[in-house]
Design an enzyme around this catalytic site. Structure first.
Site, PDB file in Angstrom:
ATOM      1  N   HIS A 187       0.721  -1.428  -0.218  1.00 63.68           N
ATOM      2  CA  HIS A 187       0.103   0.002   0.160  1.00 63.68           C
ATOM      3  C   HIS A 187       0.733   1.592   0.114  1.00 63.68           C
ATOM      4  O   HIS A 187       2.325   0.725   0.263  1.00 63.68           O
ATOM      5  CB  HIS A 187      -0.849  -0.043   0.964  1.00 63.68           C
ATOM      6  N   CYS A 234       2.741  -4.806   6.474  1.00 63.51           N
ATOM      7  CA  CYS A 234       2.589  -4.722   5.493  1.00 63.51           C
ATOM      8  C   CYS A 234       3.367  -4.132   4.686  1.00 63.51           C
ATOM      9  O   CYS A 234       5.171  -3.365   5.267  1.00 63.51           O
ATOM     10  CB  CYS A 234       1.919  -3.659   5.192  1.00 63.51           C
TER      11      CYS A 234
END
Length: 252
Positions: free
Chosen positions: A212, A228
């Site tokens: 992301h 992440c």
């Protein structure tokens, strides 16, 4: 009679015209001074300064009032004495300077030999690089931020979903962990520039991990996340347009 009247007039004139009496009258002259204030009107002060005109007194009172007002505004009174203070110019706050991203973490075409299919992704957590496989020994390389100590992981997943300006729902474990540090996380945050997930998100399998964007681009090239893979917003938008749902992502 006429003679006597004329004689009296002559005698009176002689008396008042006598130089001795005139000198005696003005022998001691009254003192003459002027106002010591150069700001006020020049006014003669007679009898040793004891007699002053009312206009001079009013001018001096107004001057004293102006001095007191200025002193109360810019100074302070100590033991009845007014002390002027120099005006202090406000110190301009320095803007925080964010570190510049190293050139090695900017998108670029590189040589990269791999047995992965074209369109697949390889993420090297050691060098903090993401490679989009193009074939013929080429790849498009991006800089990324990876999981910090204790949150590293390796493995292979498929991209199961893509989202633009995704909303964020922190997992319960993260909320509890951050609460112990004194930081309260929201249970839900709508997508937008302030959202930690940034402009785009690529969801990996059924895990909580994603590739992301970020609103903290200066963290690219570091181990800072909770697992992440984060990218600059402009870079994740570029990657988002190039990969498809179902593409394989390998983290090494």
């Amino acid at each position: 009679m006429k003679f006597s009247r004329i004689g009296l007039l002559i005698a009176a004139t002689a008396i008042f015209a006598s130089p001795t009496m005139a000198n005696d009258r003005y022998r001691t002259k009254p003192p003459v001074t002027v106002s010591p204030s150069l700001e006020s009107t020049w006014v003669l002060q007679l009898n040793g300064g004891q007699v002053r005109s009312r206009s001079v007194q009013r001018v001096q009172r107004r001057q004293k009032q102006r001095v007191v007002r200025r002193s109360l505004t810019t100074g302070e009174q100590r033991s009845g004495v007014v002390i002027r203070q120099a005006a202090i110019a406000p110190v301009a706050k320095k803007k925080a300077v964010k570190p510049q991203l190293s050139a090695q973490f900017l998108p670029q075409l590189v040589n990269y030999e791999s047995d992965k299919k074209v369109g697949s992704i390889v993420i090297d957590t050691q060098t903090k690089h993401l490679y989009l496989i193009l074939g013929d020994g080429k790849a498009r390389r991006y800089g990324v931020g990876v999981g910090k100590q204790g949150f590293e992981w390796t493995g292979s997943e498929k991209i199961t979903r893509k989202g633009e300006w995704p909303s964020w729902r922190p997992p319960a474990e993260m909320i509890a962990r951050e609460k112990k540090k004194g930081r309260i996380l929201p249970t839900h945050m709508e997508g937008g520039p302030q959202n930690p997930l940034g402009a785009r998100a690529l969801y990996l399998g059924s895990t909580l991990y994603r590739i992301h964007g970020t609103n903290q681009p200066w963290t690219i090239g570091q181990a800072v996340s909770s697992g992440c893979i984060r990218m600059r917003n402009q870079d994740v938008v570029d990657l988002y347009e190039r990969v498809k749902v179902g593409a394989r992502v390998t983290v090494i």
